[in-house]
Scaffold this active site. Structure first.
Site, PDB file in Angstrom:
ATOM      1  N   ASP A   1      88.249  29.509  -1.509  1.00 13.05           N
ATOM      2  CA  ASP A   1      88.721  29.443  -2.620  1.00 13.05           C
ATOM      3  C   ASP A   1      90.180  29.847  -2.616  1.00 13.05           C
ATOM      4  O   ASP A   1      90.504  30.184  -2.324  1.00 13.05           O
ATOM      5  CB  ASP A   1      88.193  30.712  -2.892  1.00 13.05           C
ATOM      6  CG  ASP A   1      86.506  31.020  -2.894  1.00 13.05           C
ATOM      7  OD1 ASP A   1      86.118  29.842  -3.329  1.00 13.05           O
ATOM      8  OD2 ASP A   1      85.948  32.310  -3.136  1.00 13.05           O
TER       9      ASP A   1
ATOM     10  N   ASP B   1      74.722  31.054   3.210  1.00 11.81           N
ATOM     11  CA  ASP B   1      73.401  31.196   1.983  1.00 11.81           C
ATOM     12  C   ASP B   1      73.602  32.107   0.739  1.00 11.81           C
ATOM     13  O   ASP B   1      74.243  33.932   1.650  1.00 11.81           O
ATOM     14  CB  ASP B   1      72.070  31.756   2.276  1.00 11.81           C
ATOM     15  CG  ASP B   1      71.205  30.787   1.113  1.00 11.81           C
ATOM     16  OD1 ASP B   1      71.649  30.743  -0.202  1.00 11.81           O
ATOM     17  OD2 ASP B   1      70.717  30.274   1.553  1.00 11.81           O
ATOM     18  N   ASN B   2      74.782  31.983  -0.314  1.00 12.25           N
ATOM     19  CA  ASN B   2      75.038  33.092  -1.096  1.00 12.25           C
ATOM     20  C   ASN B   2      73.704  33.276  -2.434  1.00 12.25           C
ATOM     21  O   ASN B   2      74.202  34.256  -3.630  1.00 12.25           O
ATOM     22  CB  ASN B   2      76.194  32.470  -2.407  1.00 12.25           C
ATOM     23  CG  ASN B   2      77.763  32.866  -1.534  1.00 12.25           C
ATOM     24  OD1 ASN B   2      77.687  33.321  -0.477  1.00 12.25           O
ATOM     25  ND2 ASN B   2      78.398  31.426  -1.921  1.00 12.25           N
TER      26      ASN B   2
HETATM   27  C1  GDL Z   1      82.239  32.077  -2.577  1.00 10.54           C
HETATM   28  C2  GDL Z   1      82.753  32.978  -2.131  1.00 10.54           C
HETATM   29  C3  GDL Z   1      82.614  33.670  -0.944  1.00 10.54           C
HETATM   30  C4  GDL Z   1      81.473  34.914  -2.107  1.00 10.54           C
HETATM   31  C5  GDL Z   1      80.655  34.032  -2.616  1.00 10.54           C
HETATM   32  C6  GDL Z   1      79.917  34.230  -4.156  1.00 10.54           C
HETATM   33  C7  GDL Z   1      82.062  31.331   0.173  1.00 10.54           C
HETATM   34  C8  GDL Z   1      81.901  30.212   1.085  1.00 10.54           C
HETATM   35  N1  GDL Z   1      82.993  31.617  -0.827  1.00 10.54           N
HETATM   36  O1  GDL Z   1      82.661  30.834  -3.483  1.00 10.54           O
HETATM   37  O2  GDL Z   1      83.422  35.067  -0.298  1.00 10.54           O
HETATM   38  O3  GDL Z   1      81.614  36.288  -2.048  1.00 10.54           O
HETATM   39  O4  GDL Z   1      80.910  32.737  -3.525  1.00 10.54           O
HETATM   40  O5  GDL Z   1      80.310  35.145  -5.243  1.00 10.54           O
HETATM   41  O6  GDL Z   1      80.836  31.800  -1.042  1.00 10.54           O
END
Ligand code: GDL
Length: 450
Positions: A117, A224-225
């Site tokens: 980001d 993992d998001n």
């Molecule tokens: C992102 C951000 C993370 C954020 C997530 C979900 C990464 C590597 N970076 O882009 O900080 O919490 O999305 O919104 O995932």
């Protein structure tokens, strides 16, 4: 070492020290081994990455380092020099070394360098020195890694690239010069984070991991998001990890979840991530196991009882996964849709009445769940879901009112509600205004006007 666990890596209010220690216990109980301290909220991680922690901040971190050591957890601290680093400036490498020195003094041996980001632009001096962003980041990370290893021979380092999911490279990872170059130039001992096809990936396939592993010349570590919710504060996820099977395990070097901001909402996320990392994953069984273990936290203030197992399952069903509700709630939504398939359905049909009764039953269960949640001894657990359950209760009550009106068989041209009324739960404001400008159709495409 296969790293499995949790990264506190979201935007927004960070967890407390006590919550982090509790998280270490959840991670251990889920059979996992890693915690990454990396809240975007800690300004020393990003905006003021060159500064060291104050004595008070260091003392807080020290507690966490010690708690992780006692529990035999791998503890990583993230540093994100990415916003204003001058990759070619030796004094910036020194600034990073000073941070590492301070943290080493606290016993932190493992680090994450975050380059997520950030703008893709480079300063002129960096272009002159390195040519590309990948070369600049790899050189910087390699220097930090060499420094770390000179001080802590067993120190681990993870790297989050700027292109950390396939969507950022037009779903052509092999065609990304950036990723290819990171694969070539980053020291092979440094692990690389990858979030899958998207930032929040509905599925992560073995094939996609084979491909990115080839490009990066190492197995990625999954960031993992799936359970993250910082991008939509109106949602929270308490369902099982899904859309990934354990066929991915041989293709990755780790599975680290970046979950909900609301600490207490994360029990199922952590538990089911651990179940997947442990192999032999069965989503439904993992959910049941997690819900059973979670129940202890749902003690009511007024008695020694807990919220019932059925209600906790309903909570998980309502707050399931980013791309769907739980199977029972999805079924009930389909039932409700069926009840409204015609403009004026024949509500005397027994099937219509049975469907209507099922939706009324859902409303009553949501109301009961809501009431019980307000009585929780654990107030953070209550806050984690209160807003969401409030909305769920209002919306389902509204739906039942509408179905009840249909059940009265109103005239074909009658309108609901009979009197003009602005409901509190209807959203207003800027974002609604913008969303109304661009309508989404059934295929998920956007259209303006009319
Ligand atoms: C992102 C951000 C993370 C954020 C997530 C979900 C990464 C590597 N970076 O882009 O900080 O919490 O999305 O919104 O995932």
């Amino acid at each position: 070492m296969f790293l499995s666990g949790v990264i506190e890596g979201f935007y927004g209010r960070a967890w407390s020290g006590a919550q982090r220690v509790e998280m270490l216990d959840w991670i251990g109980a889920a059979g996992m081994n890693t915690f990454v301290y990396g809240p975007k909220d800690d300004i020393k991680i990003r905006a003021r990455w060159r500064e060291t922690y104050t004595a008070a901040e260091a003392a807080e971190l020290q507690k966490l380092v010690d708690a992780a050591a006692v529990r035999k957890q791998q503890f990583f601290v993230a540093i994100a020099p990415s916003l204003d680093v001058v990759y070619s400036d030796a004094s910036d490498v020194d600034a990073l070394a000073r941070r590492i020195d301070q943290l080493l003094g606290l016993g932190v041996r493992h680090y994450v360098l975050l380059f997520d980001d950030i703008p893709r632009t480079m300063r002129d001096e960096d272009v002159a020195a390195f040519g590309t962003l990948a070369a600049a980041q790899a050189a910087f990370a390699n220097a930090a890694f060499r420094y770390l290893r000179s001080k802590a021979p067993d120190g681990m380092m993870l790297f989050c690239p700027t292109e950390y999911c396939a969507a950022f490279v037009g779903h052509d990872v092999a065609g990304s010069g950036y990723l290819q170059e990171i694969g070539q130039k980053l020291a092979p001992e440094i692990g690389v984070f990858w979030t899958g096809p998207d930032i929040v990936s509905e599925t992560i396939s073995a094939d996609s991991l084979r491909e990115i592993g080839g490009v990066l010349r190492r197995k990625p570590v999954i960031w993992d998001n799936f359970h993250a919710n910082d991008y939509d504060i109106r949602r929270v996820y308490a369902g099982p990890l899904g859309g990934r099977g354990d066929d991915i395990l041989p293709l990755i070097d780790g599975l680290i979840t970046n979950p909900n901001n609301e600490f207490e909402a994360n029990f199922v996320a952590v538990r089911t991530t651990g179940a997947l990392a442990g192999g032999g994953y069965d989503e439904a069984a993992a959910l049941s196991e997690a819900l059973g273990a979670w129940r202890e936290r749902f003690r009511l203030a007024s008695s020694n009882a807990t919220v019932s197992e059925e209600h906790i399952r309903l909570l998980a069903e309502l707050c399931y996964q980013p791309f769907r509700c739980g199977p029972e709630v999805e079924g009930l939504l389909a039932t409700a849709k069926g009840l409204m398939a015609e403009h004026r359905p024949d509500t005397r049909r027994p099937e219509w009445q049975a469907g209507y009764a099922a939706i009324v039953g859902l409303r009553d269960r949501i109301r009961a769940l809501f009431e019980q949640m307000t009585e929780l001894e654990n107030r953070d657990l209550f806050y984690a879901f209160n807003q969401y359950l409030w909305e769920a209760r209002e919306e389902v009550t509204h739906l039942v009112a509408y179905l009840g009106w249909l059940n009265e068989r109103p005239a074909a041209d009658a309108l609901f509600p009979a009197k003009q009324r602005v409901y509190n739960f209807y959203r207003h404001g800027f974002t609604v205004g913008v969303q109304e400008l661009l309508k989404r159709d059934a295929e998920g495409r956007f259209h303006h006007g009319a």
